[in-house]
Motif scaffolding. Structure first.
Motif: not given
Ligand SMILES: Nc1ncnc2c1ncn2[C@@H]1O[C@H](COP(=O)(O)OP(=O)(O)OP(=O)(O)O)[C@@H](O)[C@H]1O
Ligand SMILES: [Mg+2]
Lengths: 253, 360
Positions: A33, A230-235, A31, A217-218, A213
């Motif tokens: 991160f 925290s979350g997916h970069p896009r979100d 991943e 992955d995170a 972005r």
């Protein structure tokens, strides 16, 4: 699958000042991160805890299922000896904001140093790998140059090659591009992107939101020693939920 | 560990900062260096016509490759310099004259220059210098590491040692070692037992006196060197899995050497001269032999001259060695190494242009 990095309630104080106030996070293998956050929020400190350059004050931190800096027997923790800590650091590569190349060694000597000195590899084997790695970061023709004869971006790519020479299972990047002139950032990010494609597990402290972005992955947003979001970069980058995240992103984006 | 500078913005501590505006980058195509040069020329012209005193011919700007026509100006005359030069020469002449009038038998100097005793003295002086410096350097490194250790006991011991040995004259220390026989009759180390007078030979007295004193000075030099290495270097080395001792040996000490070598070279040269003090504790080296020959042959002053000449020869050779050593440890710290004198001669003789910046 086992987490590559697992932090549970990690605290870190410097004297009376608490810098990390209970960090919980998990980095999965392969991943990328990303860690973002304002200056002084404790990102570097957390990264340095992962390879035990800093000792955590409370909580649990493990890399690939093994505690960092301690051994557990029953319910007692035993501090590891320096040599045991060093043994574990072999598997964790680190890239610094200010490169920290060894100035008295040429680029290729920098890359060969750890395999020869730490793993006892023969010079020929180490040199062959170093040449391959320098080629990979696009610096095959600079092998004989001393760091002072390289640009910042070139130095940082040598530093990445140096870390990769130990064939780590985890790479830590502490703002690898923030000491670079804007036109040199791209080369370094390209190398990191290539690493990510090859499946390297990476923890990256960065201000390059575009990189986070695209490649991440995170993503975790830290502020004042805690994980805010925290979350997916896009979100996180497009739809931040917390006001602090919004405020930070509005400043850097 | 105090960690100043962390959290500071990157720009503040970048390596090799270049002054803004001097770097023609893609961002500012209009900033070609040409107008700056002609600007400077204008200022230089102003200076020349205003007859402001300048320091030397090196200050004249090199003529630009394809710029305005070269300046043809009458150089400033430095009358003051002529006057001081004449005065200095006159003074020197007076000194030479005085000595030529003195009752000096110059012939004895070449006569004794390669005398067996003198040569033996030279070797003894060199031996003493090498051994005392070896004790000093090893002891100095040890003391420096002790002084920097986190253990308060070892660091205070090192502090005390340095305080004591730097705070007392070396001649006094030599006499103390020399006269310890008055208070100790035997030496007993458990495994080794001897009469004190057999144990404490003049050589050992000299080595202890000079070496232990030197260690205190070397400790401070080494400590400054170790502290001069950026903490990021240690961290990078540790992060690669290198042990403390490997980090010290492979990363920290080689970089500290750049700071340690120049003052150590001075220490060696100093030591070479300081060895003359041990004639006072009956160790026979160059100065003692010269003194003995002088009083026996009735030409003491001539023999002091001879000794001085030998010291000069030795210190001059050491200075050359120091230059090359410094050059070796400067590698990597600057983009190009300064040329060695030999290279300078070669390049002026053949005036071959080599590309700069190729690794040394
Ligand atoms: N060795 C230390 N001793 C005392 N305080 C420290 C030490 N190292 C870090 N700190 C403090 O810990 C806090 C977090 O520092 P850290 O370097 O982790 O921040 P950061 O998020 O990486 O910031 P930046 O984006 O500026 O690099 C800062 O307030 C800093 O002053
Ligand atoms: Mg930081």
């Amino acid at each position: 699958m086992n987490a590559m990095v697992k932090a549970e309630g990690v605290h870190k104080s410097f004297g009376p000042v608490e810098v990390l106030k209970g960090i919980d996070l998990e980095v999965a293998p392969r991943e990328v991160f990303c860690l973002i956050g304002p200056s002084g929020s404790g990102k570097s400190t957390f990264l340095r805890c992962i390879n035990h350059l800093e000792k955590i004050s409370a909580g649990r931190l493990s890399v690939d299922g093994e505690l960092v800096g301690y051994r557990q027997k029953g319910d007692k923790l035993y501090e590891l000896k320096d040599s045991e800590v060093a043994l574990k650091r072999r598997d964790i590569g680190m890239v610094f904001q200010r490169f920290n190349l060894f100035p008295h060694m040429s680029a290729i000597e920098n890359v060969m140093e750890a395999p020869v000195q730490v793993k006892g590899e023969s010079k020929a084997v180490a040199r062959a790998r170093a040449e391959r790695l320098l080629d990979r970061v696009g610096l095959a023709d600079k092998a004989g140059n001393y760091p002072s004869q390289l640009s910042g971006g070139q130095q940082q790519r040598v530093a990445i090659a140096r870390a990769l020479a130990m064939e780590p299972k985890l790479m830590l990047f502490d703002e690898p591009t923030s000491a670079l002139d804007p036109e040199l950032v791209g080369d370094v990010l390209d190398v990191m992107r290539g690493l990510a494609e090859d499946g390297m597990t990476m923890v990256v402290v960065t201000h390059e939101m575009g990189f986070a972005r695209e490649v991440g992955d995170a993503l975790v947003f830290m502020d004042d020693g805690v994980v805010v979001e925290s979350g997916h970069p896009r979100d996180v980058l497009t739809n931040p939920r917390h006001d602090r995240t919004k405020a930070f992103l509005s400043k850097v984006l | 560990m105090p960690r100043p500078g962390r959290g500071a913005r990157p720009g503040a501590s970048r390596p090799e900062p270049s002054p803004p505006g001097n770097r023609p980058g893609p961002g500012d195509p209009g900033r070609a260096p040409v107008p700056q040069v002609s600007n400077r020329l204008a200022i230089e012209r102003l200076l020349v016509t205003a007859d402001i005193k300048k320091t030397g011919p090196e200050d004249v700007p090199p003529p630009p490759a394809a710029g305005p026509e070269a300046i043809r100006a009458i150089p400033v005359r430095h009358y003051g310099r002529y006057v001081t030069a004449i005065l200095a020469i006159a003074l020197f002449g007076l000194v030479v004259y005085a000595f030529s009038q003195g009752d000096i038998n110059w012939g004895t100097i070449p006569e004794y220059f390669f005398d067996d005793r003198i040569i033996e003295g030279v070797w003894k002086t060199l031996l003493l210098t090498v051994l005392s410096m070896a004790i000093g350097i090893v002891g100095g490194i040890l003391l420096a590491v002790m002084r920097l250790s986190k253990n308060p006991v070892t660091s205070s011991i090192a502090w005390f040692y340095i305080w004591f040995f730097r705070g007392t004259p070396v001649l006094v220390q030599l006499f103390v070692w020399f006269n310890l026989g008055l208070v100790f009759q035997y030496i007993n180390l458990g495994f080794y037992r001897d009469e004190w007078s057999d144990f404490m030979t003049p050589l050992l007295t000299a080595l202890l006196g000079l070496g232990l004193n030197e260690a205190a000075y070397m400790a401070e030099i080494c400590r400054a060197g170790l502290l001069s290495v950026d903490e990021g270097q240690t961290e990078a080395s540790h992060a690669l899995g290198m042990s403390h001792s490997k980090t010290l040996r492979r990363v920290v000490i080689p970089q500290a050497m750049r700071v340690i070598v120049p003052p150590t070279g001075n220490e060696v040269i100093n030591m070479l001269k300081t060895t003359s003090l041990v004639s006072a504790v009956q160790y026979a080296e160059l100065f003692k032999f010269a003194q003995d020959i002088g009083s026996a042959s009735g030409a003491p002053v001539e023999m002091y001259f001879l000794a001085a000449a030998w010291y000069l020869v030795m210190t001059s050779i050491l200075s050359v060695g120091q230059y090359y050593l410094e050059r070796y440890y400067a590698r990597g710290s600057s983009r190009t190494l300064p040329p060695t004198p030999l290279q300078k001669i070669r390049s002026t003789v053949f005036s071959v242009r080599r590309p700069k910046g190729v690794s040394a």
